[in-house]
Design a protein around this motif. Structure first.
Motif, mmCIF file in Angstrom:
data_model
loop_
_atom_site.group_PDB
_atom_site.id
_atom_site.type_symbol
_atom_site.label_atom_id
_atom_site.label_comp_id
_atom_site.label_asym_id
_atom_site.label_seq_id
_atom_site.Cartn_x
_atom_site.Cartn_y
_atom_site.Cartn_z
ATOM 1 N N LEU A 35 0.815 -1.215 0.000
ATOM 2 C CA LEU A 35 0.000 0.000 0.000
ATOM 3 C C LEU A 35 0.851 1.268 0.000
ATOM 4 C CD1 LEU A 35 -2.851 -1.067 2.445
ATOM 5 C CD2 LEU A 35 -2.920 -0.963 -0.061
ATOM 6 N N ARG A 36 2.028 1.210 0.583
ATOM 7 C CA ARG A 36 2.936 2.369 0.614
ATOM 8 C C ARG A 36 3.880 2.400 -0.593
ATOM 9 N NH1 ARG A 36 4.365 4.013 6.544
ATOM 10 N NH2 ARG A 36 2.530 3.230 7.613
ATOM 11 N N GLN A 37 3.801 1.378 -1.419
ATOM 12 C CA GLN A 37 4.655 1.231 -2.605
ATOM 13 C C GLN A 37 6.134 1.114 -2.227
ATOM 14 O OE1 GLN A 37 3.671 4.491 -5.214
ATOM 15 N NE2 GLN A 37 1.637 3.696 -5.625
ATOM 16 N N THR A 38 6.391 0.444 -1.101
ATOM 17 C CA THR A 38 7.766 0.229 -0.660
ATOM 18 C C THR A 38 8.091 -1.252 -0.545
ATOM 19 O OG1 THR A 38 7.103 0.321 1.679
ATOM 20 C CG2 THR A 38 7.823 2.399 0.641
ATOM 21 N N TYR A 39 7.178 -2.097 -0.953
ATOM 22 C CA TYR A 39 7.373 -3.542 -0.837
ATOM 23 C C TYR A 39 8.502 -3.980 -1.765
ATOM 24 C CZ TYR A 39 6.245 -8.550 -0.933
ATOM 25 O OH TYR A 39 6.305 -9.915 -0.844
ATOM 26 N N ALA A 40 9.473 -4.705 -1.215
ATOM 27 C CA ALA A 40 10.639 -5.130 -1.994
ATOM 28 C C ALA A 40 10.451 -6.512 -2.621
ATOM 29 C CB ALA A 40 11.879 -5.141 -1.104
ATOM 30 N N GLY A 41 9.367 -7.183 -2.289
ATOM 31 C CA GLY A 41 9.122 -8.526 -2.820
ATOM 32 C C GLY A 41 8.438 -8.494 -4.172
ATOM 33 N N THR A 42 7.899 -9.643 -4.547
ATOM 34 C CA THR A 42 7.235 -9.803 -5.831
ATOM 35 C C THR A 42 5.764 -9.401 -5.720
ATOM 36 O OG1 THR A 42 8.718 -11.629 -6.295
ATOM 37 C CG2 THR A 42 6.769 -11.441 -7.693
ATOM 38 N N GLU A 47 -0.584 -9.744 -5.704
ATOM 39 C CA GLU A 47 -1.713 -9.504 -6.606
ATOM 40 C C GLU A 47 -2.565 -10.762 -6.739
ATOM 41 O OE1 GLU A 47 -2.811 -8.218 -11.198
ATOM 42 O OE2 GLU A 47 -0.706 -8.409 -10.623
ATOM 43 N N LYS A 48 -1.928 -11.909 -6.952
ATOM 44 C CA LYS A 48 -2.661 -13.165 -7.109
ATOM 45 C C LYS A 48 -3.451 -13.492 -5.841
ATOM 46 C CE LYS A 48 -1.863 -17.705 -9.090
ATOM 47 N NZ LYS A 48 -0.839 -18.635 -9.578
ATOM 48 N N ALA A 49 -2.824 -13.283 -4.677
ATOM 49 C CA ALA A 49 -3.514 -13.537 -3.412
ATOM 50 C C ALA A 49 -4.698 -12.595 -3.238
ATOM 51 C CB ALA A 49 -2.536 -13.390 -2.249
ATOM 52 N N THR A 50 -4.508 -11.323 -3.578
ATOM 53 C CA THR A 50 -5.590 -10.341 -3.457
ATOM 54 C C THR A 50 -6.731 -10.669 -4.404
ATOM 55 O OG1 THR A 50 -4.005 -8.626 -2.831
ATOM 56 C CG2 THR A 50 -6.155 -7.885 -3.625
ATOM 57 N N ARG A 51 -6.388 -10.984 -5.623
ATOM 58 C CA ARG A 51 -7.434 -11.311 -6.600
ATOM 59 C C ARG A 51 -8.212 -12.558 -6.182
ATOM 60 N NH1 ARG A 51 -7.602 -8.167 -10.883
ATOM 61 N NH2 ARG A 51 -5.786 -6.929 -11.468
ATOM 62 N N GLY A 52 -7.536 -13.514 -5.591
ATOM 63 C CA GLY A 52 -8.224 -14.727 -5.155
ATOM 64 C C GLY A 52 -9.063 -14.523 -3.912
ATOM 65 N N ALA A 53 -8.462 -13.927 -2.885
ATOM 66 C CA ALA A 53 -9.140 -13.789 -1.594
ATOM 67 C C ALA A 53 -10.173 -12.674 -1.549
ATOM 68 C CB ALA A 53 -8.103 -13.560 -0.492
ATOM 69 N N LEU A 54 -9.923 -11.596 -2.278
ATOM 70 C CA LEU A 54 -10.806 -10.429 -2.174
ATOM 71 C C LEU A 54 -11.634 -10.158 -3.414
ATOM 72 C CD1 LEU A 54 -8.295 -7.960 -0.451
ATOM 73 C CD2 LEU A 54 -9.947 -9.502 0.639
ATOM 74 N N MET A 55 -11.189 -10.675 -4.570
ATOM 75 C CA MET A 55 -11.865 -10.340 -5.816
ATOM 76 C C MET A 55 -12.514 -11.552 -6.496
ATOM 77 S SD MET A 55 -8.979 -7.662 -7.185
ATOM 78 C CE MET A 55 -9.949 -6.837 -8.456
#
Length: 117
Positions: A35-42, A47-55
């Motif tokens: 959310l802060r655009q500071t995540y250093a990971g993939t 995105e895949k987790a969000t799309r699955g769990a929330l969308m």
């Protein structure tokens, strides 16, 4: 702003970052970093987790058939280490390493040759 990040932010507004992170199967710091655009990971994994769990996004698993995308990620986490606890775990372990298009697990040369047990 990508739709999945907007959805993630709105979910956090309605609940809490830690509750949403738990739903996604990630840590609260991952959600905060995204959310802060500071995540250093993939970002692709989040995105895949969000799309699955929330969308509501689903995919076709070669073992379980149609499942939510975040459930696939959870099974991949479990399939990183071999377990003969159940025949299903064995099938998922093999499928995640056997060319499943959704798998993010990198196989070793020994695994690719079929010597991974």
């Amino acid at each position: 702003m990508p739709d999945w990040i907007r959805c993630l932010a709105e979910a956090c507004d309605r609940s809490s970052q830690s509750a949403i992170a738990k739903r996604l199967g990630v840590s609260g710091s991952v959600v905060s970093g995204v959310l802060r655009q500071t995540y250093a990971g993939t970002y692709e994994t989040v995105e895949k987790a969000t799309r699955g769990a929330l969308m509501g996004d689903t995919l076709v698993c070669p073992v379980l058939e149609e499942i939510p995308a975040h459930v696939c990620l959870d099974h991949q986490k479990r399939a990183r280490n071999f377990s003969s606890a159940s025949s299903l775990r064995v099938k998922l372990y093999r499928a995640c390493r056997g060319g499943c298009i959704h798998s993010r697990i990198k196989t070793t040369s020994a695994e690719e040759g079929g010597n991974a047990e």
